[in-house]
Design an enzyme around this catalytic site. Sequence first.
Site, short mmCIF file in Angstrom:
data_model
loop_
_atom_site.label_atom_id
_atom_site.label_comp_id
_atom_site.label_asym_id
_atom_site.label_seq_id
_atom_site.Cartn_x
_atom_site.Cartn_y
_atom_site.Cartn_z
N ARG A 45 0.83 -1.20 0.00
CA ARG A 45 0.00 0.00 0.00
C ARG A 45 0.87 1.25 0.00
O ARG A 45 2.10 1.16 0.10
CB ARG A 45 -0.93 -0.05 1.21
CG ARG A 45 -1.95 -1.18 1.08
CD ARG A 45 -2.77 -1.41 2.33
NE ARG A 45 -3.35 -0.21 2.86
CZ ARG A 45 -3.79 -0.09 4.12
NH1 ARG A 45 -3.71 -1.12 4.96
NH2 ARG A 45 -4.30 1.03 4.54
N LYS A 63 2.26 -1.54 4.51
CA LYS A 63 1.76 -0.18 4.33
C LYS A 63 2.70 0.79 5.01
O LYS A 63 3.10 0.58 6.16
CB LYS A 63 0.35 -0.04 4.91
CG LYS A 63 -0.19 1.38 4.77
CD LYS A 63 -1.30 1.71 5.75
CE LYS A 63 -0.92 1.68 7.16
NZ LYS A 63 -0.58 2.91 7.83
N HIS A 75 4.86 -15.23 4.63
CA HIS A 75 3.45 -15.58 4.57
C HIS A 75 2.66 -15.01 5.74
O HIS A 75 3.15 -14.91 6.87
CB HIS A 75 3.22 -17.10 4.51
CG HIS A 75 4.30 -17.91 5.14
ND1 HIS A 75 5.18 -18.63 4.39
CD2 HIS A 75 4.66 -18.09 6.42
CE1 HIS A 75 6.03 -19.23 5.20
NE2 HIS A 75 5.73 -18.91 6.43
N TYR A 78 1.23 -8.76 8.48
CA TYR A 78 0.90 -7.35 8.23
C TYR A 78 2.02 -6.50 8.82
O TYR A 78 2.31 -6.59 10.02
CB TYR A 78 -0.43 -6.96 8.86
CG TYR A 78 -0.67 -5.47 8.76
CD1 TYR A 78 -0.97 -4.90 7.53
CD2 TYR A 78 -0.56 -4.65 9.88
CE1 TYR A 78 -1.15 -3.53 7.42
CE2 TYR A 78 -0.75 -3.27 9.76
CZ TYR A 78 -1.04 -2.72 8.53
OH TYR A 78 -1.20 -1.37 8.41
N ASN A 89 13.87 -11.73 9.45
CA ASN A 89 12.89 -12.76 9.12
C ASN A 89 11.63 -12.49 9.94
O ASN A 89 11.67 -12.51 11.17
CB ASN A 89 13.41 -14.15 9.43
CG ASN A 89 12.40 -15.21 9.03
OD1 ASN A 89 12.32 -15.61 7.88
ND2 ASN A 89 11.60 -15.65 9.99
N ALA A 92 5.43 -16.23 10.08
CA ALA A 92 4.02 -16.32 9.67
C ALA A 92 3.10 -15.83 10.78
O ALA A 92 3.31 -16.13 11.95
CB ALA A 92 3.67 -17.77 9.33
N ASN A 98 -0.20 -1.01 14.91
CA ASN A 98 0.27 0.36 14.83
C ASN A 98 -0.79 1.41 15.14
O ASN A 98 -0.49 2.59 15.18
CB ASN A 98 0.84 0.62 13.43
CG ASN A 98 -0.17 0.34 12.34
OD1 ASN A 98 -0.82 -0.70 12.35
ND2 ASN A 98 -0.31 1.24 11.39
N TYR A 99 -2.02 1.02 15.41
CA TYR A 99 -3.12 1.97 15.55
C TYR A 99 -3.86 1.69 16.85
O TYR A 99 -4.30 0.56 17.09
CB TYR A 99 -4.05 1.83 14.35
CG TYR A 99 -5.20 2.81 14.29
CD1 TYR A 99 -4.98 4.18 14.31
CD2 TYR A 99 -6.50 2.35 14.18
CE1 TYR A 99 -6.04 5.08 14.23
CE2 TYR A 99 -7.57 3.24 14.09
CZ TYR A 99 -7.33 4.60 14.13
OH TYR A 99 -8.37 5.48 14.06
N SER A 117 6.76 -17.01 14.62
CA SER A 117 5.38 -16.98 14.10
C SER A 117 4.39 -16.49 15.15
O SER A 117 4.61 -16.63 16.35
CB SER A 117 4.98 -18.39 13.67
OG SER A 117 5.79 -18.81 12.60
#
Length: 169
Positions: A45, A63, A75, A78, A89, A92, A98-99, A117
């Site tokens: 994004r 983003k 995989h 976010y 690294n 998963a 962040n919000y 993970s």
Amino acid sequence: GVKVGANCVIRNARLGVGTRLAPFSHVEDTEAGAACVIGPYARTRPGTVLADDVHLGNFVEVKNSRIAAHSKANHLAYVGDADVGERVNIGAGTITCNYDGANKYRTVIEDDVFIGSDTQLVAPVRVGRGATLGAGTTLTKDAPPDQLTVSRAKQVSIASWKRPVKNKP
């Protein structure tokens, strides 16, 4: 030398030499260096900057973040409002939180970090150079360099527990 797979969307992006977009990837307002691998089903994004040889795999979304060379999130991750160092690294199921409902904060991940993970990084937070975050960690305080940081609730099994059943009308 850029290869674009089937059903990709590219908007206002600069893709470096040898970068590969796997099928169904969506790249918008993004700069990618040379030899990056994006997708399949990845999304970048606005504000995404990828250095050379960054790998974003299946169902990874990025983003407003900078990811340095040779780092990867292969995989189900976010990465939002983050600065990611070299050779990181990202395991998963990792997300940057962040919000807080009103304001956005940045996450800083320094070079040579390994993130296990299913990890949540609750910004603002910094992961020191060479740190390892154990799988399942929810990081709410800075992780020191070159140390293992783990946060897990104690596992408990309750023998007498019964699963709820639906009430019949």
